[in-house]
Design a protein around this motif. Structure first.
Motif, PDB file in Angstrom:
ATOM      1  N   ARG A  61     -50.812  46.321  -6.422  1.00 37.74           N
ATOM      2  CA  ARG A  61     -51.061  45.799  -7.762  1.00 37.74           C
ATOM      3  C   ARG A  61     -52.445  46.220  -8.260  1.00 37.74           C
ATOM      4  N   ILE A  62     -53.421  46.240  -7.360  1.00 38.77           N
ATOM      5  CA  ILE A  62     -54.766  46.665  -7.731  1.00 38.77           C
ATOM      6  C   ILE A  62     -54.762  48.133  -8.142  1.00 38.77           C
ATOM      7  N   ARG A  63     -54.068  48.965  -7.377  1.00 41.98           N
ATOM      8  CA  ARG A  63     -53.994  50.388  -7.735  1.00 41.98           C
ATOM      9  C   ARG A  63     -53.364  50.547  -9.116  1.00 41.98           C
ATOM     10  N   ASN A  64     -52.312  49.775  -9.395  1.00 37.38           N
ATOM     11  CA  ASN A  64     -51.652  49.869 -10.696  1.00 37.38           C
ATOM     12  C   ASN A  64     -52.554  49.370 -11.834  1.00 37.38           C
ATOM     13  N   ALA A  65     -53.324  48.314 -11.580  1.00 36.92           N
ATOM     14  CA  ALA A  65     -54.187  47.743 -12.618  1.00 36.92           C
ATOM     15  C   ALA A  65     -55.486  48.521 -12.788  1.00 36.92           C
ATOM     16  N   SER A  66     -55.855  49.282 -11.796  1.00 35.69           N
ATOM     17  CA  SER A  66     -57.144  49.958 -11.798  1.00 35.69           C
ATOM     18  C   SER A  66     -57.301  50.949 -12.948  1.00 35.69           C
ATOM     19  N   GLY A  67     -56.291  51.733 -13.223  1.00 37.13           N
ATOM     20  CA  GLY A  67     -56.381  52.725 -14.303  1.00 37.13           C
ATOM     21  C   GLY A  67     -56.637  52.071 -15.646  1.00 37.13           C
ATOM     22  N   ASP A  68     -55.875  51.020 -15.943  1.00 37.85           N
ATOM     23  CA  ASP A  68     -56.073  50.314 -17.214  1.00 37.85           C
ATOM     24  C   ASP A  68     -57.458  49.696 -17.287  1.00 37.85           C
ATOM     25  N   ALA A  69     -57.907  49.135 -16.174  1.00 39.58           N
ATOM     26  CA  ALA A  69     -59.228  48.504 -16.154  1.00 39.58           C
ATOM     27  C   ALA A  69     -60.325  49.547 -16.377  1.00 39.58           C
ATOM     28  N   GLU A 141     -69.862  46.375 -12.084  1.00 36.87           N
ATOM     29  CA  GLU A 141     -70.097  46.192 -10.645  1.00 36.87           C
ATOM     30  C   GLU A 141     -68.796  46.010  -9.859  1.00 36.87           C
ATOM     31  N   PRO A 142     -67.893  45.110 -10.269  1.00 36.01           N
ATOM     32  CA  PRO A 142     -66.651  44.970  -9.496  1.00 36.01           C
ATOM     33  C   PRO A 142     -65.825  46.254  -9.453  1.00 36.01           C
ATOM     34  N   LEU A 143     -65.813  47.011 -10.532  1.00 36.19           N
ATOM     35  CA  LEU A 143     -65.040  48.248 -10.546  1.00 36.19           C
ATOM     36  C   LEU A 143     -65.712  49.330  -9.713  1.00 36.19           C
TER      37      LEU A 143
END
Length: 168
Positions: A61-69, A141-143
Motif C-alpha cells: 500500500r505504501i508503494r502504491n501511495a508513494s507516487g501520488d504523495a 522529512e517523512p517522504l
C-alpha cells in the motif's frame, strides 16, 4: 493560508504517513513477539507470520501511495518556490520605493504611502511563504525517510514455515 496552498491536495501525503505509522506499530509488535518466542514457539510462529504478512501488505500500500504523495510534494515545492519569488519581489518593491525617494522622484508623502503598501506586501508574502514552508517540511522529512524504512521486513523464523496459518 493562501488559496494556492489550499489547491494542493495533501490528503495523499497524510495517508502515506498514516500507513507508515501503522507499519511502524506492527514492527514494534513484531519485535516484542520475537522477544517472547522461546516461551511459546507455535503461537509465536503464527503471530510472526501474521505480522509479517500485514507488514508486507502495508508495504504494498505504501508503494502504491508513494507516487501520488511525491506528486503532491512536488506541487508543494513549486508553490513554495513561487511564494519565495513573491516574497523577494515584495522586498525589491520596498527597496525601489526607498531608492526613488532618495533620488528625488518620490516626495516624502509618496514614499511613505509606497513604503506602507510595500511593507503590507512583504508581510503578506512572508506569511504565505512561512505557511508553505511549514507544510512542505511536514511532508518532506517523512517522504525522504521512505526509502530507508520501507524495505526492512524481518525474515520469517524457521518454525514459521510449519505453523498453521493465521486466522482470517
Amino acid at each position: 493560508m493562501s488559496e494556492n496552498q489550499e489547491q494542493v491536495d495533501v490528503s495523499r501525503l497524510d495517508a502515506l504517513i498514516t500507513l507508515k505509522e501503522d507499519q511502524a506499530a506492527l514492527r514494534m509488535l513484531l519485535e516484542k513477539a520475537e522477544a517472547r518466542r522461546d516461551a511459546e514457539m507455535a503461537v509465536y510462529a503464527r503471530v510472526i507470520a501474521d505480522y509479517q504478512s500485514r507488514i508486507a501488505a502495508l508495504a504494498d500500500r505504501i508503494r502504491n501511495a508513494s507516487g501520488d504523495a511525491h506528486d503532491a510534494l512536488r506541487a508543494l515545492e513549486v508553490l513554495h518556490e513561487s511564494r519565495r519569488q513573491a516574497r523577494d519581489a515584495a522586498r525589491a518593491q520596498l527597496q525601489e520605493c526607498e531608492f526613488r525617494h532618495q533620488i528625488g522622484e518620490f516626495t516624502a508623502e509618496q514614499c511613505a504611502a509606497a513604503t506602507q503598501a510595500a511593507q503590507r506586501g512583504i508581510a503578506d508574502a512572508e506569511a504565505a511563504f512561512e505557511a508553505g514552508s511549514a507544510l512542505r517540511e511536514r511532508y518532506a522529512e517523512p517522504l525522504a525517510r521512505e526509502g530507508s524504512t520501507a524495505a526492512s521486513v524481518p525474515a520469517a523464523p524457521a518454525a514459521a514455515s510449519t505453523a498453521a496459518p493465521a486466522p482470517p
